[in-house]
Design a protein around this motif. Structure first.
Motif, PDB file in Angstrom:
ATOM      1  N   ASN A 146     -19.157  39.319 -44.662  1.00  0.00           N
ATOM      2  CA  ASN A 146     -19.954  40.498 -45.024  1.00  0.00           C
ATOM      3  C   ASN A 146     -19.193  41.510 -45.879  1.00  0.00           C
ATOM      4  N   ARG A 147     -17.888  41.437 -45.897  1.00  0.00           N
ATOM      5  CA  ARG A 147     -17.101  42.366 -46.719  1.00  0.00           C
ATOM      6  C   ARG A 147     -16.996  41.922 -48.179  1.00  0.00           C
TER       7      ARG A 147
ATOM      8  N   TYR B  45     -13.824  38.737 -43.584  1.00  0.00           N
ATOM      9  CA  TYR B  45     -15.181  38.755 -43.055  1.00  0.00           C
ATOM     10  C   TYR B  45     -16.133  38.521 -44.220  1.00  0.00           C
TER      11      TYR B  45
ATOM     12  N   HIS C 218     -29.276  37.727 -43.911  1.00  0.00           N
ATOM     13  CA  HIS C 218     -29.293  38.500 -42.655  1.00  0.00           C
ATOM     14  C   HIS C 218     -27.868  38.832 -42.209  1.00  0.00           C
ATOM     15  N   PRO C 219     -27.161  39.675 -42.944  1.00  0.00           N
ATOM     16  CA  PRO C 219     -25.757  39.957 -42.621  1.00  0.00           C
ATOM     17  C   PRO C 219     -25.543  40.495 -41.203  1.00  0.00           C
ATOM     18  N   GLU C 220     -26.522  41.177 -40.658  1.00  0.00           N
ATOM     19  CA  GLU C 220     -26.375  41.748 -39.308  1.00  0.00           C
ATOM     20  C   GLU C 220     -26.195  40.664 -38.245  1.00  0.00           C
ATOM     21  N   LYS C 221     -26.640  39.445 -38.505  1.00  0.00           N
ATOM     22  CA  LYS C 221     -26.501  38.344 -37.549  1.00  0.00           C
ATOM     23  C   LYS C 221     -25.129  37.674 -37.633  1.00  0.00           C
ATOM     24  N   TYR C 222     -24.338  38.006 -38.661  1.00  0.00           N
ATOM     25  CA  TYR C 222     -23.091  37.294 -38.919  1.00  0.00           C
ATOM     26  C   TYR C 222     -21.916  38.251 -39.094  1.00  0.00           C
ATOM     27  N   GLU C 223     -21.867  39.283 -38.303  1.00  0.00           N
ATOM     28  CA  GLU C 223     -20.792  40.266 -38.447  1.00  0.00           C
ATOM     29  C   GLU C 223     -19.415  39.695 -38.159  1.00  0.00           C
ATOM     30  N   ASP C 224     -19.346  38.591 -37.419  1.00  0.00           N
ATOM     31  CA  ASP C 224     -18.051  37.997 -37.080  1.00  0.00           C
ATOM     32  C   ASP C 224     -17.735  36.728 -37.875  1.00  0.00           C
TER      33      ASP C 224
END
Length: 148
Positions: free
Chosen positions: A130-131, A128, A111-117
């Motif tokens: 997600n990158r 980051y 769930h990458p959208e929950k961990y953008e930071d």
């Protein structure tokens, strides 16, 4: 000093005695192969500092993943401080600490959208989560997560 290239560097290398499978990523820098440091962080530090790091080309990076529970009380925080001081006093040059448990990293992959930071240490710098490529995310997850 592999930064993020270590994930692809093992593509032409056979299996190694540390348990690394053939054609899989190599160690992420100057430390044990991801997931093979199973005798605790003190043992890992002593193994890592048994060779003179000052003779390495550039700054040898030792990645260490700790569970967040180690920071929940004064005793745990003191243990982390002692651990890091021990690494330096034994000749260590650079230790990078990522504080993230496996459950959170797996959830961040799903769930990458929950961990953008979510920021982790990856071979000499912060990034980051997600990158990262899917392969590098898996390698960070594979690192042993040391707890009290």
């Amino acid at each position: 000093i592999m930064f993020v290239t270590y994930a692809a560097e093992g593509a032409d290398i056979g299996a190694t005695p540390d348990g690394r499978l053939a054609f899989s990523p190599i160690a992420d820098s100057y430390g044990p192969m991801q997931g093979t440091d199973i005798k605790g962080p003190t043992s890992t530090i002593m193994s890592t500092t048994c060779t003179p790091q000052q003779k390495g080309l550039g700054t040898l990076v030792f990645n260490l993943r700790l569970d967040g529970t180690m920071f929940e009380n004064e005793t745990g925080r003191r243990k982390v401080i002692t651990l890091l001081k021990s690494y330096m006093s034994e000749g260590g040059i650079m230790v990078q600490v990522t504080v993230a448990d496996s459950r959170h990293l797996r959830d961040a992959i799903e769930h990458p959208e929950k961990y953008e930071d979510l920021i982790i240490r990856i071979g000499g710098y912060s990034e980051y989560f997600n990158r990262l490529s899917p392969e590098l995310k898996q390698e960070v997850l594979t690192r042993t997560c040391h707890a009290e």
